[in-house]
Design a protein around this motif. Structure first.
Motif, PDB file in Angstrom:
ATOM      1  N   PRO A   1      -1.866  -1.109  11.999  1.00 36.26           N
ATOM      2  CA  PRO A   1      -1.669  -0.935  10.561  1.00 36.26           C
ATOM      3  C   PRO A   1      -1.834   0.539  10.184  1.00 36.26           C
ATOM      4  CG  PRO A   1      -3.780  -1.982  11.004  1.00 36.26           C
ATOM      5  CD  PRO A   1      -3.048  -1.891  12.293  1.00 36.26           C
ATOM      6  N   VAL A   2      -0.918   1.020   9.371  1.00 33.95           N
ATOM      7  CA  VAL A   2      -0.937   2.412   8.961  1.00 33.95           C
ATOM      8  C   VAL A   2      -1.594   2.500   7.585  1.00 33.95           C
ATOM      9  CG1 VAL A   2       0.510   4.402   8.423  1.00 33.95           C
ATOM     10  CG2 VAL A   2       1.163   2.831  10.251  1.00 33.95           C
ATOM     11  N   ASP A   3      -2.603   3.331   7.528  1.00 30.91           N
ATOM     12  CA  ASP A   3      -3.245   3.549   6.239  1.00 30.91           C
ATOM     13  C   ASP A   3      -2.344   4.431   5.395  1.00 30.91           C
ATOM     14  OD1 ASP A   3      -5.435   2.103   7.070  1.00 30.91           O
ATOM     15  OD2 ASP A   3      -6.529   3.879   7.772  1.00 30.91           O
ATOM     16  N   LYS A   4      -2.114   4.018   4.189  1.00 23.88           N
ATOM     17  CA  LYS A   4      -1.301   4.823   3.299  1.00 23.88           C
ATOM     18  C   LYS A   4      -2.133   6.003   2.820  1.00 23.88           C
ATOM     19  CE  LYS A   4       1.643   1.136   1.582  1.00 23.88           C
ATOM     20  NZ  LYS A   4       2.099   0.416   0.397  1.00 23.88           N
ATOM     21  N   PRO A   5      -1.577   7.208   2.952  1.00 24.73           N
ATOM     22  CA  PRO A   5      -2.330   8.352   2.454  1.00 24.73           C
ATOM     23  C   PRO A   5      -2.407   8.297   0.937  1.00 24.73           C
ATOM     24  CG  PRO A   5      -0.144   9.034   3.153  1.00 24.73           C
ATOM     25  CD  PRO A   5      -0.302   7.592   3.524  1.00 24.73           C
ATOM     26  N   ALA A   6      -3.449   8.873   0.448  1.00 26.59           N
ATOM     27  CA  ALA A   6      -3.617   8.914  -0.992  1.00 26.59           C
ATOM     28  C   ALA A   6      -2.481   9.737  -1.591  1.00 26.59           C
ATOM     29  CB  ALA A   6      -4.963   9.530  -1.354  1.00 26.59           C
TER      30      ALA A   6
END
Length: 188
Positions: free
Chosen positions: A64-69
């Motif tokens: 899972p890729v964390d969405k950047p802020a």
């Protein structure tokens, strides 16, 4: 089990061993042990195949890729200006280029230098054109080391020329641009 029953069982086992011979009895014991091992290993193999299937499934699914802020445009602009070099140190960056050329084993002739100002971006540029002579690998090593050492530089052009096929050294023209600010981190 009581003691007389256990004694009777041992006596029967001894008589069976004597009647049939120790080799046959040993083979029977090994056969029973092998059957027990197979009975134990079959469920373990099924469990192992399930674990293997789960591992393959996990390997196929991407992490899972964390969405950047979300970054605000002003933050990007501020980050851009903090990465610019300082205008007053442009000559020192040219000295860095000469040092890297020597480290890469290149002969470096006098270059052409041109400064400018981009009104839209509100930054200064310092364009350096250097004629270098050396091997192909040494020239690429020089350009890569230069871009790593001077993060606010861009490689605008590189051209190669060889007068004779048998010559090991190439002549190259490397053009780089330094992007500079009057003061670090602030637009002009």
């Amino acid at each position: 089990m009581n003691a007389p029953a256990f004694s009777a069982l041992l006596l029967r086992a001894r008589l069976a061993v004597v009647a049939r011979g120790p080799l046959l009895c040993g083979a029977c014991v090994l056969l029973v042990a092998a059957a027990a091992a197979v009975a134990w290993l079959l469920p373990q193999a099924a469990l192992q195949s399930k674990r293997h299937a789960v591992a393959l499934g996990l390997a196929r699914t991407p992490a899972p890729v964390d969405k950047p802020a979300p970054v605000i445009a002003n933050e990007n602009l501020a980050l851009f200006y903090t990465t610019l070099g300082e205008k007053r140190y442009a000559e020192q960056q040219v000295k860095t280029l000469f040092g890297l050329a020597a480290k890469s084993g290149l002969s470096l002739s006098q270059g052409d230098y041109k400064s400018g100002f981009d009104r839209n971006a509100r930054l200064h540029t310092y364009q350096v054109t250097l004629p270098v002579k050396g091997s192909y690998n040494a020239i690429w090593k020089f350009t890569m080391l230069s871009l790593r050492a001077i993060p606010f530089a861009s490689l605008d052009e590189i051209s190669f020329k060889r007068d004779n096929i048998g010559e090991p050294a190439l002549e190259a023209r490397v053009r780089m641009t330094f992007y500079l600010a009057d003061q670090p981190g602030a637009p002009q």
